[in-house]
Scaffold this active site. Structure first.
Site, PDB file in Angstrom:
ATOM      1  N   LYS A   1       0.858  -1.187   0.000  1.00 38.78           N
ATOM      2  CA  LYS A   1       0.000   0.000   0.000  1.00 38.78           C
ATOM      3  C   LYS A   1       0.887   1.228   0.000  1.00 38.78           C
ATOM      4  CE  LYS A   1      -4.414   1.173   0.240  1.00 38.78           C
ATOM      5  NZ  LYS A   1      -5.603   0.424  -0.229  1.00 38.78           N
TER       6      LYS A   1
ATOM      7  N   ASP B   1      -7.137   4.347  -4.625  1.00 38.26           N
ATOM      8  CA  ASP B   1      -7.749   4.225  -3.297  1.00 38.26           C
ATOM      9  C   ASP B   1      -8.368   5.610  -3.025  1.00 38.26           C
ATOM     10  OD1 ASP B   1      -7.863   2.295  -0.828  1.00 38.26           O
ATOM     11  OD2 ASP B   1      -7.369   4.221   0.056  1.00 38.26           O
TER      12      ASP B   1
HETATM   13  P1  NDP Z   1     -13.048   7.838  -2.926  1.00 40.56           P
HETATM   14  O1  NDP Z   1     -11.978   8.827  -2.730  1.00 40.56           O
HETATM   15  O2  NDP Z   1     -13.606   7.634  -4.283  1.00 40.56           O
HETATM   16  O3  NDP Z   1     -14.285   8.151  -1.961  1.00 40.56           O
HETATM   17  C1  NDP Z   1     -14.106   8.205  -0.583  1.00 40.56           C
HETATM   18  C2  NDP Z   1     -15.435   8.595   0.058  1.00 40.56           C
HETATM   19  O4  NDP Z   1     -15.333   8.460   1.468  1.00 40.56           O
HETATM   20  C3  NDP Z   1     -15.821  10.028  -0.200  1.00 40.56           C
HETATM   21  O5  NDP Z   1     -17.207  10.145  -0.187  1.00 40.56           O
HETATM   22  C4  NDP Z   1     -15.200  10.744   0.986  1.00 40.56           C
HETATM   23  O6  NDP Z   1     -15.801  11.981   1.287  1.00 40.56           O
HETATM   24  C5  NDP Z   1     -15.419   9.753   2.094  1.00 40.56           C
HETATM   25  N1  NDP Z   1     -14.335   9.909   3.082  1.00 40.56           N
HETATM   26  C6  NDP Z   1     -13.010   9.737   2.866  1.00 40.56           C
HETATM   27  N2  NDP Z   1     -12.298  10.010   3.970  1.00 40.56           N
HETATM   28  C7  NDP Z   1     -13.185  10.366   4.893  1.00 40.56           C
HETATM   29  C8  NDP Z   1     -13.070  10.768   6.233  1.00 40.56           C
HETATM   30  N3  NDP Z   1     -11.863  10.841   6.851  1.00 40.56           N
HETATM   31  N4  NDP Z   1     -14.219  11.048   6.900  1.00 40.56           N
HETATM   32  C9  NDP Z   1     -15.432  10.961   6.275  1.00 40.56           C
HETATM   33  N5  NDP Z   1     -15.600  10.589   4.992  1.00 40.56           N
HETATM   34  C10 NDP Z   1     -14.499  10.309   4.321  1.00 40.56           C
HETATM   35  O7  NDP Z   1     -12.472   6.481  -2.348  1.00 40.56           O
HETATM   36  P2  NDP Z   1     -12.966   4.978  -2.592  1.00 40.56           P
HETATM   37  O8  NDP Z   1     -14.431   4.945  -2.788  1.00 40.56           O
HETATM   38  O9  NDP Z   1     -12.088   4.380  -3.592  1.00 40.56           O
HETATM   39  O10 NDP Z   1     -12.592   4.306  -1.184  1.00 40.56           O
HETATM   40  C11 NDP Z   1     -13.524   4.201  -0.108  1.00 40.56           C
HETATM   41  C12 NDP Z   1     -13.055   3.119   0.848  1.00 40.56           C
HETATM   42  O11 NDP Z   1     -13.011   1.854   0.147  1.00 40.56           O
HETATM   43  C13 NDP Z   1     -11.658   3.299   1.430  1.00 40.56           C
HETATM   44  O12 NDP Z   1     -11.631   2.751   2.725  1.00 40.56           O
HETATM   45  C14 NDP Z   1     -10.786   2.451   0.512  1.00 40.56           C
HETATM   46  O13 NDP Z   1      -9.597   2.046   1.153  1.00 40.56           O
HETATM   47  C15 NDP Z   1     -11.727   1.273   0.279  1.00 40.56           C
HETATM   48  N6  NDP Z   1     -11.458   0.461  -0.898  1.00 40.56           N
HETATM   49  C16 NDP Z   1     -11.364   1.000  -2.147  1.00 40.56           C
HETATM   50  C17 NDP Z   1     -11.157   0.191  -3.247  1.00 40.56           C
HETATM   51  C18 NDP Z   1     -11.132   0.730  -4.635  1.00 40.56           C
HETATM   52  O14 NDP Z   1     -11.012  -0.074  -5.568  1.00 40.56           O
HETATM   53  N7  NDP Z   1     -11.263   2.020  -4.852  1.00 40.56           N
HETATM   54  C19 NDP Z   1     -10.962  -1.248  -3.095  1.00 40.56           C
HETATM   55  C20 NDP Z   1     -11.161  -1.741  -1.749  1.00 40.56           C
HETATM   56  C21 NDP Z   1     -11.371  -0.900  -0.708  1.00 40.56           C
HETATM   57  P3  NDP Z   1     -15.025  13.350   0.919  1.00 40.56           P
HETATM   58  O15 NDP Z   1     -15.087  13.449  -0.571  1.00 40.56           O
HETATM   59  O16 NDP Z   1     -15.794  14.399   1.617  1.00 40.56           O
HETATM   60  O17 NDP Z   1     -13.626  13.206   1.436  1.00 40.56           O
HETATM   61  O1  2IT Z   2      -7.990  -1.437  -0.778  1.00 39.03           O
HETATM   62  C1  2IT Z   2      -7.927  -1.944  -1.918  1.00 39.03           C
HETATM   63  O2  2IT Z   2      -8.039  -3.154  -2.093  1.00 39.03           O
HETATM   64  C2  2IT Z   2      -7.733  -1.050  -3.062  1.00 39.03           C
HETATM   65  N1  2IT Z   2      -7.666   0.164  -2.877  1.00 39.03           N
HETATM   66  C3  2IT Z   2      -7.583  -1.617  -4.443  1.00 39.03           C
HETATM   67  C4  2IT Z   2      -6.165  -2.063  -4.671  1.00 39.03           C
HETATM   68  C5  2IT Z   2      -5.835  -2.499  -6.079  1.00 39.03           C
HETATM   69  O3  2IT Z   2      -4.660  -2.844  -6.277  1.00 39.03           O
HETATM   70  O4  2IT Z   2      -6.696  -2.492  -6.968  1.00 39.03           O
END
Ligand code: NDP
Ligand code: 2IT
Length: 447
Positions: free
Chosen positions: A125, A165
């Site tokens: 990561k 992420d």
């Molecule tokens: P994005 O940046 O697309 O969206 C994140 C969302 O969560 C936004 O709505 C954001 O609001 C909110 N958020 C982020 N930080 C905070 C905080 N500290 N407090 C409150 N709200 C918050 O990210 P993703 O959708 O990609 O990721 C969301 C989660 O999923 C994370 O935990 C990530 O690690 C996990 N994840 C993502 C994967 C992927 O493929 N993208 C895969 C597996 C897990 P705001 O815009 O206001 O900050």
């Molecule tokens: O938390 C996660 O699994 C991710 N942000 C996706 C990682 C990836 O390599 O696609």
């Protein structure tokens, strides 16, 4: 004291300033004792001491110039945690809260998640405390180019393959890929989440959210039901939240609430996803703007989304966003299933409360693994120099999620006991993810 407890005590002493890492390690190590009892060879080979220590971690300076001509300096990270079963693989988080402890917790979780996918990917990561919010495209590009100017020497298609992420989407991956290619003079699948015309995979954008709902569907199936007619609350409104909402709607469920870091919206008639996509994917705006599209919806500033009555809750924002009082509210309102889309959104205390109260609970390392699994499918397509159709990738993703559910439930049956009348998928996912990596480490000697 048991082997797992002993290692955990050492970890707490050594990493006392990394609370999120300690939290993730506690959850995993507390699950593993039944496996360690059965396999004393793991203790002899110090598998826990080794698996909790990253193989390598780099921290570096990221200088860039903002639109006012001022020099800014951020801190960059890449933690290469474990390569026993494949090249390091995991996302890059760009958020002001990022520090080494957060990247370590995410990298540690990624080891087990990636193992659960059944695909050959190790755990890693990275990220930076850079905040893309409110920055111009040029500023984001300047940051991404500077970040990659150091990161490039540590990564490669067979070494370490970063991805998106929080804060890292298609735009950031594009700027980083361009800089990598320029420095290395090599067109290789070194990042995933690429654009469709330059090596990206169909269905990668949708994969984490879709995969989460495929996984939750398997849980509902075990409870003798499905998404049809269910009321669902999804937190966040980023990549994972949007595509989880889309799949729930396709399966006949009704998502009534979404959030961002400022507040949350409640729409009794069901979320208008086209509006959310325009606000978040096109305008990069705030969820509050939803009221401009649906004046009858309600916006509440701050936290509180878990007070909304629902059958299924899908936390998809960030770590530790679902606390003990939120868990109590969900239980009091009759919620039956919680599946994590984010990484570690539920605190240890809230998780235990939900499980003990009979809520069927899925940990993120199992239920959100669809994103990284599809990243591994993107790597396969890049190696083959082929592109698969959307249907082909989506059907592989579906099979992978069903398999993760089967493997985590089988391990829960073999090594755990029921909790609140349900399978303990926290234990099952940790055990199934761990065993594959631990066996590979045993075979490869003391490294
Ligand atoms: P994005 O940046 O697309 O969206 C994140 C969302 O969560 C936004 O709505 C954001 O609001 C909110 N958020 C982020 N930080 C905070 C905080 N500290 N407090 C409150 N709200 C918050 O990210 P993703 O959708 O990609 O990721 C969301 C989660 O999923 C994370 O935990 C990530 O690690 C996990 N994840 C993502 C994967 C992927 O493929 N993208 C895969 C597996 C897990 P705001 O815009 O206001 O900050
Ligand atoms: O938390 C996660 O699994 C991710 N942000 C996706 C990682 C990836 O390599 O696609």
């Amino acid at each position: 004291m048991s082997y797992a407890q002993n290692v955990l005590e050492q970890l707490k002493k050594k990493n006392s300033n990394e609370p999120e890492f300690i939290q993730a390690a506690t959850e995993v190590l507390e699950s593993l004792q039944p496996v360690l009892d059965k396999h004393p060879e793991f203790e002899e080979a110090a598998i826990l001491e080794r698996i909790t220590e990253p193989e390598r971690q780099v921290m570096f300076r990221v200088p860039w110039v903002d639109d006012n001509g001022k020099v800014q300096v951020n801190r960059g990270f890449r933690v290469q945690y474990n390569s026993a079963i494949g090249p390091y693989k995991g996302g890059l988080r760009l958020h002001p809260s990022v520090n080494l402890g957060i990247i370590k917790f995410l990298g540690f979780e990624q080891i087990f998640k990636n193992s659960l996918t059944g695909l050959p990917i190790g755990g890693g990561k990275g990220g930076s405390d850079f905040d893309p919010k409110g920055k111009s495209d040029r500023e984001v590009m300047a940051f991404c180019q500077s970040f990659m100017t150091e990161l490039f020497r540590h990564i490669g298609a067979d070494t370490d393959v970063p991805a998106g992420d929080i804060g890292t989407g298609a735009r950031e991956i594009g700027f980083m890929y361009g800089q990598y290619k320029r420095i290395r003079n090599c067109y290789e699948g070194v990042l995933t989440g690429k654009g469709l015309t330059w090596g990206g995979s169909l269905a990668r954008t949708e994969a984490t959210g879709y995969g989460l709902v495929y996984f939750a569907s398997e849980m509902l199936k075990d409870l003798g039901t499905d998404f049809s007619g269910k009321t669902v609350v999804v937190s966040g409104s980023g990549n994972v939240a949007i595509y989880a909402t889309e799949k729930v709607q396709q399966l006949g469920g009704k998502v009534v609430a979404l959030s961002d870091s400022n507040g949350w919206v409640y729409d009794e008639e069901g979320i208008d996803l086209a509006a959310v996509k325009e606000i978040k994917e096109v305008k990069r705006g705030r969820i509050k703007e939803y009221l401009e599209y649906r004046p009858n919806a309600k916006y509440t500033e701050g936290k509180g989304i878990w007070s909304v009555k629902c059958d299924v809750a899908l936390p998809c924002a960030t770590q530790n966003e679902l606390l003990i009082d939120d868990a109590k509210a969900l239980v009091a309102n009759g919620c039956k299933v919680v599946a994590e889309g984010a990484n570690m959104p539920t605190t240890l205390e809230a998780t235990k409360y939900l499980q003990d109260s009979g809520v069927y609970f899925a940990p993120g390392k199992a239920s959100n693994a669809g994103g990284v699994a599809t990243s591994a499918l993107e790597m396969s397509q890049n190696s083959q120099r082929l592109s698969w159709t959307f249907e082909e990738v989506d059907s592989k993703l579906h099979d992978i999620m069903v398999n993760i559910y089967k493997n985590a439930s089988a391990a829960a049956d073999e090594y755990g006991t029921e909790i609140g009348g349900n399978k303990n998928l926290v234990l099952g996912a940790n055990v199934a993810g761990f065993l594959k990596v631990a066996n590979a480490m045993m075979a490869q000697g003391i490294v």
